[in-house]
Design an enzyme around this catalytic site. Sequence first.
Site, mmCIF file in Angstrom:
data_model
loop_
_atom_site.group_PDB
_atom_site.id
_atom_site.type_symbol
_atom_site.label_atom_id
_atom_site.label_comp_id
_atom_site.label_asym_id
_atom_site.label_seq_id
_atom_site.Cartn_x
_atom_site.Cartn_y
_atom_site.Cartn_z
ATOM 1 N N SER A 281 0.843 -2.030 -0.539
ATOM 2 C CA SER A 281 -0.308 -0.317 -0.222
ATOM 3 C C SER A 281 0.870 1.328 -0.174
ATOM 4 C CB SER A 281 -0.754 -0.090 1.543
ATOM 5 O OG SER A 281 0.068 -0.105 2.274
ATOM 6 N N ASP A 282 0.710 2.248 -0.883
ATOM 7 C CA ASP A 282 0.939 4.296 -0.438
ATOM 8 C C ASP A 282 0.842 3.709 1.153
ATOM 9 O OD1 ASP A 282 2.720 5.919 -0.411
ATOM 10 O OD2 ASP A 282 1.403 6.733 -2.209
ATOM 11 N N TRP A 283 1.607 4.733 1.775
ATOM 12 C CA TRP A 283 1.949 4.787 2.704
ATOM 13 C C TRP A 283 0.252 5.892 3.806
ATOM 14 C CZ3 TRP A 283 5.433 2.445 1.056
ATOM 15 C CH2 TRP A 283 7.249 2.489 1.749
#
Length: 890
Positions: A281-283
């Site tokens: 996932s992106d942060w």
Amino acid sequence: MAVRSNFVWLTLALSFFDLTCNASPVRQRAAVPDGFYAAPYYPTPYGGWEDSWKDSYAKAQALVGKMTLAEKTNITGGSGMFMGNSGSAYRVGFPQLCLQDGALGVGNTDHNTAFPAGITTGATFDKDLIYARAVAIGKEFRGKGAHVFLGPMVGPLGRKPLGGRNWEGFGADPVLQGIAGALTIKGVQEQGVIATIKHLIGNEQEMYRMYNPFQAGYSSNIDDRTLHELYLWPFADGVHAGVGAAMTSYNAVNGSAASQNAYLINNLLKDELGFQGFVMSDWLSHISGVASALAGLDMSMPGDTQIPLFGNSPFKFHLTEAVLNGSVPVDRLNDMATRIVAAWYQFGQDKNFPAVNFHSYVSSEKGLLYPGALPVSPIGKVNWFVDVQADHGSVARQVAQDAITLLKNDDNFLPLSTKSSLRIFGSDARVDPDGPNACGNRACNKGTLGMGWGSGVANYPYFDDPITAIKKRVENVKLYDSDDFPHTLTPSPTDDDIAIVFINSAAGENSLTVEGNHGDRDNDKFSAWHNGDNLVQKAAENYKNVIVVVHTVGPLILEPWIDLPSVKAVLFAHLPGQEAGESLANVLFGDVSPSGHLPYSITKKENDLPDSVTKLVKEIIGQPQDTYSEGLYIDYRWLNKQGIKPRYAFGHGLSYTTFNYTDAHIKIVNALSSALPPARQPKPSVAILSTEIPPASDAYEPAGFSKVWRYIYSWLSKSDADKAYAVGTSSSSKSGSQTYPYPEGYSSVQKPGVPAGGGQGGNPALFDTILELDVTVQNTGSRHKGKASVQAYIQFPTDSGYDTPIIQLRDFAKTKELGTGESETVTLRLRRKDLSVWDTQKQNWVAPGALGANGKSKRYIVWLGEGSDKLFTRCFSDTLVCERGVEPPV
Ligand SMILES: *[C@@H]1O[C@H](CO)[C@@H](O)[C@H](O)[C@H]1NC(C)=O
Ligand SMILES: *[C@@H]1O[C@H](CO)[C@@H](O)[C@H](O)[C@H]1NC(C)=O
Ligand SMILES: *[C@@H]1O[C@H](CO)[C@@H](O)[C@H](O)[C@H]1NC(C)=O
Ligand SMILES: *[C@@H]1O[C@H](CO)[C@@H](O)[C@H](O)[C@H]1NC(C)=O
């Protein structure tokens, strides 16, 4: 230790709201327009069936087979915001992985190179240089002990010219992004560093991208054909190049968040594109546990929930619980862990990989080991200041130089003599007086713009600014160090003076706002910042000869001054990184000819493009809807269809010399004997580990373990583990009536694989070369050396039955530096995919010009040119004739 410190203020603000409002995840949501839907696609295809990954999977499976449940769930998530790195399984020899920004160099450290940005790299139209930059980047990541390079970025693609992160990618065209992305992956991964292709998908604007407790991130509503032919295209090339990791985007696609969109991850990425690596996932975009695991997410980064720093996570201990209670099938967790470990083996990281020797959040030698655990973090040595620059500055300078795009050069005004009398205007001519790294994440615009802002940046080891490089060569130089034109000019202008005006336009990530621009260029739009257009106009009133140098993230509207008689030359230097000075001076003074080309079109006015791409979606309440109603028609595809002449077309770029392109040939390498590619091979079955729910004791927290405050672990208390195990192994769940509400369409039976799949990137036949063209390029000028970049554009058969853009870029090739009279033959290739359209009915790539049942094929035309509006030769796929001097279609 990926840097996302820019989120700190936002997230602290959100956590405040959370405590007071006790918000539930997502409340409001405006309807996704009719016709767009996120279809279920389950289960996640297992990795490991693709030949080039088989050995790594065999080793990975052996290692994962030795892991306990808590070890498997430990490696599938980060250890928490500011804690750095993913979890380890040290007992069996698997380390924490360091996942690090940014796409143009090792982020948040020292003694690294700050390379030119992606958009600059794309503007070189030079495959060798794109690759050389990647090799250097890979070496620097490895030298710092970073396992995972969080790049290349091929999405956003650049659909919205005002989009905040387009500059991290390579230009507003899927083929430019695809070729540059794949070469970047190759160069980085050859150094033993895992590359991460991102962001999947539709992150074409920054504002409203993120889910937060009050609002869903915007939904990119993309039809199937547009997705395949534009936005997914570079991802396919990246997977074909063997990329080891992929990152999902913040936004939703068709209403379903990208990090848990089963159709996107399970079907498109892992089945159709045959992706063998792991998906992160992106942060702080990760918003569900079980649902995202089922949808194909393999790693949660940085591990936290949307509200970070509470030691809470959608995966980690929750994933342990979800496996014990039977909600996440054991084979899914095994696949998640195996994909991660396989990528680690695939790039040889099990042998001699350097230890992490820097800290993203601490710049001194000693400091907090876990800043997220402030104030109770232990302190220790965190930085070894390893110098990884080697001679990479010269690669960076070459890229910066060969990207410089000469848009206009009336009367061959450039190059300049070093005897010139130069008057320099604009603060963009010199480095920020407070130092090039004065603003964290480069979130300011106070000097030469070398990069945008946000997580896609690196620290400058030094900054070679234009004024210094110019002063090295020319004695008679005066800098007016202001963005306001001086009231009085001393000395007063003479006809011999040449004014060089530096202007710029910045953009970045939405988490930071710069001068009213919320990541996207929503405030300054298509105008130069700091009233730069006015600065040019004033200079043009006062000086007979004016040169404009533009450092920019993307297109600007140049109409306020481009036709003024004294504006003789315009150079787009894009975002040069640390090497802004010599690279520019080499071009200004004619040591080299400019050879960059525009990686996007520059229109005369904003509404030359459709509202759907020039407007940014906004919504106070509910989910903003970003519907891709323009379909395939972005950038030059739209302008050509509408018959609108841009000011400067995609691919445009002048030289000091002239080139002649002769002796073009086209040949068939592989016959296009059917419209559909040959049927794919069936997906080989893969061995899998036991699918039994492991014993609860696998999850027990070890007695006496001293935990770091807020650190995210994968263990459960004995009672929670026992309770979950009891649920998972009760007879009711064994008989299939699980209590977890599985999504509609859920299935646990592996699918055979879609027809368009079959290898990394899709059906291997899609990557077969069909047509090969060569053309001889001669430097026909008499004074200057120069490099030419030949671009190949495809024109589909007019009677193909598919509506296609008039021309589309398919390949490019740059010559070496050619002396006067010298020539070189370059080769360009078109693959089956390049000659195909995505047929939404057949769910496959169809080459409409292929040999039909009637024994006839239809004619493709391949146009060769030095810009999308400078097509000089056409070649026919049927008669294999090439001809010059014909009227181009655009
Ligand atoms: C989005 O919806 C369209 C239908 O308009 C569909 O064709 C497409 O496959 C969907 N994309 C995703 C990623 O679900
Ligand atoms: C998870 O990773 C952390 C960080 O390396 C480590 O301290 C912890 O022991 C690991 N947990 C397990 C179950 O191995
Ligand atoms: C199993 O655990 C997960 C993670 O905590 C939770 O979301 C899910 O609802 C639980 N399922 C059951 C049946 O208890
Ligand atoms: C380019 O080459 C063609 C074919 O040989 C020739 O006819 C033409 O004169 C050349 N043009 C220049 C500018 O040299």
